[in-house]
Every structure is written in C-alpha cells, then in structure tokens.
Design a protein around this motif. Sequence first.
Motif, PDB file in Angstrom:
ATOM      1  N   GLN A   1       0.712  -1.203   0.111  1.00 25.16           N
ATOM      2  CA  GLN A   1      -0.049   0.091   0.030  1.00 25.16           C
ATOM      3  C   GLN A   1       0.817   1.328  -0.094  1.00 25.16           C
ATOM      4  OE1 GLN A   1       0.676  -1.973   2.609  1.00 25.16           O
ATOM      5  NE2 GLN A   1      -0.014  -1.108   4.594  1.00 25.16           N
ATOM      6  N   THR A   2       0.164   2.320  -0.507  1.00 30.92           N
ATOM      7  CA  THR A   2       0.954   3.821  -0.196  1.00 30.92           C
ATOM      8  C   THR A   2      -0.033   4.530   0.844  1.00 30.92           C
ATOM      9  OG1 THR A   2       1.024   3.933  -2.801  1.00 30.92           O
ATOM     10  CG2 THR A   2       1.138   5.811  -1.614  1.00 30.92           C
ATOM     11  N   MET A   3       1.103   5.199   1.603  1.00 26.54           N
ATOM     12  CA  MET A   3       0.660   5.429   2.895  1.00 26.54           C
ATOM     13  C   MET A   3      -0.152   6.947   2.737  1.00 26.54           C
ATOM     14  SD  MET A   3       1.078   2.918   4.886  1.00 26.54           S
ATOM     15  CE  MET A   3       0.788   3.772   6.308  1.00 26.54           C
ATOM     16  N   LEU A   4      -1.340   7.164   3.353  1.00 28.85           N
ATOM     17  CA  LEU A   4      -2.174   8.403   3.287  1.00 28.85           C
ATOM     18  C   LEU A   4      -1.849   9.229   4.517  1.00 28.85           C
ATOM     19  CD1 LEU A   4      -3.940  10.174   1.598  1.00 28.85           C
ATOM     20  CD2 LEU A   4      -5.784   8.794   2.722  1.00 28.85           C
TER      21      LEU A   4
ATOM     22  N   GLU B   1     -12.304   4.194   0.974  1.00 28.20           N
ATOM     23  CA  GLU B   1     -11.343   3.603   1.927  1.00 28.20           C
ATOM     24  C   GLU B   1     -12.462   2.926   2.792  1.00 28.20           C
ATOM     25  OE1 GLU B   1      -8.662   6.593   3.325  1.00 28.20           O
ATOM     26  OE2 GLU B   1      -9.743   5.952   5.619  1.00 28.20           O
TER      27      GLU B   1
ATOM     28  N   ARG C   1      -8.573   1.704  -0.395  1.00 27.05           N
ATOM     29  CA  ARG C   1      -7.676   1.693   0.623  1.00 27.05           C
ATOM     30  C   ARG C   1      -8.402   1.189   1.993  1.00 27.05           C
ATOM     31  NH1 ARG C   1      -7.527   7.347  -0.917  1.00 27.05           N
ATOM     32  NH2 ARG C   1      -8.813   7.772   0.709  1.00 27.05           N
TER      33      ARG C   1
ATOM     34  N   SER D   1      -8.294   1.473   6.610  1.00 23.12           N
ATOM     35  CA  SER D   1      -7.883   2.526   7.607  1.00 23.12           C
ATOM     36  C   SER D   1      -8.630   2.085   9.032  1.00 23.12           C
ATOM     37  CB  SER D   1      -8.432   3.897   7.475  1.00 23.12           C
ATOM     38  OG  SER D   1      -9.669   3.955   7.263  1.00 23.12           O
TER      39      SER D   1
ATOM     40  N   SER E   1      -3.766   2.317   4.947  1.00 25.27           N
ATOM     41  CA  SER E   1      -3.066   3.477   4.446  1.00 25.27           C
ATOM     42  C   SER E   1      -3.018   4.542   5.203  1.00 25.27           C
ATOM     43  CB  SER E   1      -3.745   3.987   3.142  1.00 25.27           C
ATOM     44  OG  SER E   1      -3.375   2.808   1.988  1.00 25.27           O
ATOM     45  N   SER E   2      -4.100   4.498   6.304  1.00 24.57           N
ATOM     46  CA  SER E   2      -4.130   5.559   7.347  1.00 24.57           C
ATOM     47  C   SER E   2      -4.395   4.866   8.557  1.00 24.57           C
ATOM     48  CB  SER E   2      -5.335   6.421   7.057  1.00 24.57           C
ATOM     49  OG  SER E   2      -4.962   7.257   5.921  1.00 24.57           O
TER      50      SER E   2
ATOM     51  N   ARG F   1       3.420  11.013   3.963  1.00 27.79           N
ATOM     52  CA  ARG F   1       2.261  10.635   3.022  1.00 27.79           C
ATOM     53  C   ARG F   1       2.953  10.383   1.706  1.00 27.79           C
ATOM     54  NH1 ARG F   1      -1.218  15.157   3.149  1.00 27.79           N
ATOM     55  NH2 ARG F   1      -2.314  13.862   4.739  1.00 27.79           N
TER      56      ARG F   1
END
Length: 559
Positions: A141-144, A369, A395, A397, A419-420, A471
């Motif tokens: 994942q890409t972090m938010l 999300e 995503r 969270s 991601s969050s 982020r």
Amino acid sequence: SPPRRSSVLGVSPAASSPGVFQVVATEQSQGVTDTAVVQIQASPTLQSIAVTPASASVQTGTTQQFSASGNMSDGSTTTVTVTWSAAGGAISAGGLYTAGSTAGSYQVVATHGSGLADTAAVTVVAPGNATITLQPGTTYQTMLGWEAMSELGQTDIAGFQSYRTEVLDRVVNELGINRVRLEIRSGAENPTNWWQDWRDGVISRNTWKNNRYVAINDNGDPNTINPSGFHFNELDWSIDQVVNPMRGLLAANGETLWINLCFVDFGGTNNMLATTPSEYAEFMLAVFQHIQGKYGWVPNSIEMILEPDNNAAYSGARIGANLAAAAARLTAAGYTPDFVAPSTTSMLNAPGYFDAIVAQPGALAALSEISYHRYSRSLSSLQAIASRAAANNLRTSHLEWIGATYNELLQDITVGMNSSWAQFTIAWVTSAGTDDGGKYYVVDDANPSNPIVNMGSRTPFLRQYMYYVRRGAVRIGTASQSGALEPVAFINANGRYVVVVSTSSGQSFTVGGLPGGTYGISYTTSAQANVDQADVTISAGSPVSATIPAGGVITIYGK
C-alpha cells in the motif's frame, strides 16, 4: 479541688502478640470503670519472592531488565531488596542482565535476606540470523496519513489555550500527525443554535448535549438549502482552534493536512438523515459550501457515519444509499471528496456493513476507503477487510481504538494493509482523564497556570512509525531470518528508505538492500523514548548494523 484522676490498665508486654484484649479505665475516687476491646493483629509477613519477567529471550551482548517483588501474607505485594545472581551473563545489583557470548538456556536468581528466592529462565540467542533484507521490487500500500481527532479540550477545558500552541506544534512536528478527523454532528441541521446557546450561557451543558444530535429539516425541499436551518458554530470552533493551525504547521514543512470530515449521529430521535439519502446529500453540500465560503478550502474526505453499529438507523444499505446520493450531489456542485466507510465500532461488523453498502447502486464507485474501529476484533475479520479492499482497489484504515499500541499499528499495516491509522484524540488533561491510550498527548494541569505537556505512554512507540513514514510512502517487502524481528519497510515520496523494526527483547541485526547514503537510527523502549544513535553512512550494497537494548521499536531512516 484538684481535677479527678483516672488510670488506664495497659496491655501487658506479653499481650503484644496477636489476639483480643481489654483496656479498662477506672475513676479512682468513685470506682467507676469502663472497658474497651482491643484487637491486636499480626503484621503481614513476607511469603514469597517473584521475579519479573519470569522468562526472557535475550540476544548475546544485549540486556534485559529484571525486577523482584514480595508477596505478603495478607495478599499485598511490596518492594523488596534482593541479591541477584545469573548464569550465561552478568547481572547488576539493580537487576540489569547482560547476556554473554554463548547461546543457551540459563537462570537468573533473586534471593532475599530471609532466604526466600525466585528464578527466571533466560534464553540467550546468538545473532547469526538477525538479518533483514529489503525487497523493493515487492510493493504494497501507499501511505496516506496518520490521523487524530481534532480534540484537545477546546470545548470542555477552560484553560486549553495555555497548552494549545505547544500541543499542536508537537503533534505535527514531534509525532508526525498529518490527517485529522473533523466531526460534524447531525444536530447542525436545526433552527436552534444549541451549541452557541450553551457557550453563551443561555442553556446548560446538559441541555446542549441532549439536543446536539437532534436534526430538524431546514425545509421540505432537499434540493434547496435554507441557510438559517444550519448552524456550524461548533464546527468552526474546531477549525479555528485546531484544524487551521495544524494546516499552517504542515504547510511550513511543505506538507498538507488531510481533513477527514466525520458525520456523527448518536441521537436516534430523528432519523431523517439516515433514511432520506437526498437529505443526507443536502446536509453534506451545506457543510462543504459553508467551509469553502468561510475558510477557502474543503475537506479531503467524508467519513460517512461514525460507528453505525451504535445507531440501528444506519444500516449498511442506508449508508450505501446516502453515499451514492452525496457523491452525486457534491460532484454536481464541483466537489470530489473521497468517501470513507463503514467505521464500525467493532472490526467484526465491518465486512458485513461493507457488503451491504456496495450493494447499493453507485456506492462502490464512490467509496475510497474501508474503515473500522477495534473495540471488538479478530484476525479473520482484519483479513476479510483487507481482501475486500484488494478485490475492489480500495484503501483501508483503522480510525479509533482507545488503548491502541504499536503492536496493533503493526498488525493493521501488515495484515489490514492500512494506508491511514489513528489511535484517537490529540490531547486531554489529567484532571479530567487518565493516560488510557486515547490521547497522543497528556497534559498535566495540576498547576493550571503552568500545564506540562507529555506524550502518552504509548505515543513514543507510535512515533517510531509516524514521524518517519510520510504521506506517499510505499511499503515494500522485507525478509527476516529471525523470528524476534518484525520489520516493515517503506520508500518515502522523496526516495528515502525507512525501516521500522518491532522487537520483544534487545536485539542486534543488520539491514541489507539499502541504497548508499547516510542513515539515522532512533529507538524507543519502555525505559528510553526516542533515543537517537549516531548516524551511519554506507556505500551501495553495504548493510546497516543496528542495536536496540531492550524490547521496543527501532527505526532506520534515510537522511
């Protein structure tokens, strides 16, 4: 005449042992007496010694702190002074064990002057396989963002201004929070401005609380907003006191604050916003227009409903219908926020709510999300959330659990593919709460004129992730030959690598696969928080060696 004298027949020395005795008072001139019963109890005695921890795995050359307590005959415990002895290493008078160079099974013994003793088992582990290898070709994942609720006492604590500036600076620049939950209550749609009436002293706090979720329709037409039917004073107060200052602090760092507008309805007395999608959509449009008109920005996302499993009116199907309606209405007005749901109190409920939400036409296309809280939890539920997100390119969270630690954070990132992530609120004061893991910062306000801002006990461990992983960071694969190491690795948007390692005991290890450059090393244990070690500079292909003296979290990060 002189005052009359009385005498007390004292307990004899032989009666100092436990038992029931009498104390007799006699007035000498008249011979009048009275008697009291005295019970002499035995003092509690030491029954046994207990060493903590009872067992430990320690890598060669590293340390483990042991302590001893005494168990008393009355069931209480007490601090005791003991003499320490150990095999397989050395131990200080204070119980700090340093493992030797030979792996094996050994014992640590605490002996009291009475002859009572206790033993802990120690396994000394060789560091031969303590190697972490990075796999940048494997990406996740890409972090938010790292989230906090926009709460530091600005509504309830009279003296919050005395610590507000310091808390906000530290939550951004020390901890690394870059996403905020901005709550809007259903009762904002009401002809009466209940929040402002309470603040102005017109009504009591209880009257406001009893009405803050009461939504009354602004008019009979969901396509026409009547501005006098909405009151956003409470929302504005949080923006003015918390959100806008955080936006400024992040902007100074070249970053942006992700604002997650969270709809809250725990009222249950008027379900208009649950049952009528067009009214929910109108409500959200009114909020967006108000914020844009007053502040010049709009939220990045809408969290559809906070903990719907605490309000039966908000079924998954109703949330899905509201989501589709709100997305369509906002898009038509030029707003394109992300949508977050279902944010159930129980992680176990999230998959079922998600399935019902996306069954509604238009809901899945708008959802960004899958969110959940951890007040009930299971590994299988977490896996179910992650699988649904992967199947639908969404995503995930975790957005609240009072008491969440870095262990939950690690699981949510690696199993839940978050991601969050959030623990809960920014800060609170000790006079109105405890360090229960629901506040990133705890403010000691024993002296209101000089409040002392402290990190919560769990926060330094969370910082080892939050401060360094920003982020846009992409999680990459890792391989470890030691089960004592739990690593996660990221490549930040600026190309710099971050490796965060959780350990249950002191460890020495190497990290291979890092690009050449200079790396900082920071760790937190139960005894030491956010300790910075000397920087290490390596050439491409060379490993970075790191050591953490006890169980905790250690971070290796590109500089």
